[in-house]
Motif scaffolding. Structure first.
Motif, PDB file in Angstrom:
ATOM      1  N   MET A  75       0.843  -1.178   0.000  1.00  0.00           N
ATOM      2  CA  MET A  75       0.000   0.000   0.000  1.00  0.00           C
ATOM      3  C   MET A  75       0.893   1.248   0.000  1.00  0.00           C
ATOM      4  O   MET A  75       1.848   1.342   0.759  1.00  0.00           O
ATOM      5  N   THR A  76       0.559   2.202  -0.848  1.00  0.00           N
ATOM      6  CA  THR A  76       1.255   3.479  -0.878  1.00  0.00           C
ATOM      7  C   THR A  76       0.318   4.519  -0.299  1.00  0.00           C
ATOM      8  O   THR A  76      -0.873   4.538  -0.599  1.00  0.00           O
ATOM      9  N   ARG A  77       0.865   5.383   0.525  1.00  0.00           N
ATOM     10  CA  ARG A  77       0.050   6.415   1.170  1.00  0.00           C
ATOM     11  C   ARG A  77       0.857   7.692   1.277  1.00  0.00           C
ATOM     12  O   ARG A  77       2.081   7.680   1.139  1.00  0.00           O
TER      13      ARG A  77
ATOM     14  N   ARG B 189      -4.525   6.972   1.168  1.00  0.00           N
ATOM     15  CA  ARG B 189      -4.028   5.885   0.326  1.00  0.00           C
ATOM     16  C   ARG B 189      -4.031   6.331  -1.127  1.00  0.00           C
ATOM     17  O   ARG B 189      -4.939   7.015  -1.574  1.00  0.00           O
TER      18      ARG B 189
END
Length: 189
Positions: A1-3, A13
């Motif tokens: 996950m990229t946030r 997110r």
């Protein structure tokens, strides 16, 4: 996950293109921004994110106080994701997305008359050193005198070959990733 790591959009997110991109990890992005913030390179900056992918670098800069940003990505699908991420972070009014080849984009006039303050260059690792040098060369006329460039490459890459108008301010490696911080050479500034 990229946030988004910090700032106004902290914790949001980000959607990532399903193929053709290699997102900068949160750890590396955090380290890059820690250094940039220490240098005062983010606040009110005019930002350019080349090979934008999901737009994470431009969005992180906006979250941390950059004035505006342009994300350049040649994939129409990835460009659509950058727009979606900008909307979800509330930055759709300050982030422009250009669906274009980076070199073609740099040949055109850029949207800021003051010059770019902060530039992220995160090309595919398969991009040759010669191609990267060409991008740096094309970028030169668009830079503000105090601009900072962050060039992200494969951790096994040699120090980049840069035009004589630029100088390496520092560099750092994190496993599979390396980043070089560049600025205009003293004779150009």
């Amino acid at each position: 996950m990229t946030r988004i790591i910090a700032g106004a959009a902290k914790g949001r997110r980000l959607e990532i293109p399903s193929q053709g991109t290699r997102p900068t990890s949160d750890k590396v992005r955090g380290a890059i921004f820690s250094r940039l913030l220490g240098w005062g390179a983010v606040e009110d900056a005019h930002v350019l994110d080349l090979f934008a992918g999901s737009g994470a670098l431009a969005l992180e800069a906006l979250s941390r106080g950059a004035a505006d940003a342009v994300a350049v990505e040649k994939s129409p699908a990835a460009s659509a994701i950058v727009r979606k991420n900008a909307q979800s972070c509330g930055f759709q009014d300050v982030l422009t997305v250009a669906t274009s080849d980076v070199t073609d984009y740099l040949k055109r006039a850029l949207p800021t008359r003051e010059g770019l303050d902060l530039v992220f260059i995160d090309p595919p690792y398969s991009c040759s050193e010669q191609e990267v040098s060409g991008v740096l060369e094309a970028l030169l006329p668009h830079l503000h005198v105090d601009a900072t460039i962050v060039l992200e490459r494969d951790g096994r890459s040699p120090e980049p070959t840069i035009p004589p108008e630029l100088t390496v301010l520092s560099g750092k490696r994190w496993g599979d990733t390396a980043a070089w911080y560049l600025g205009l050479a003293a004779s150009e500034a």
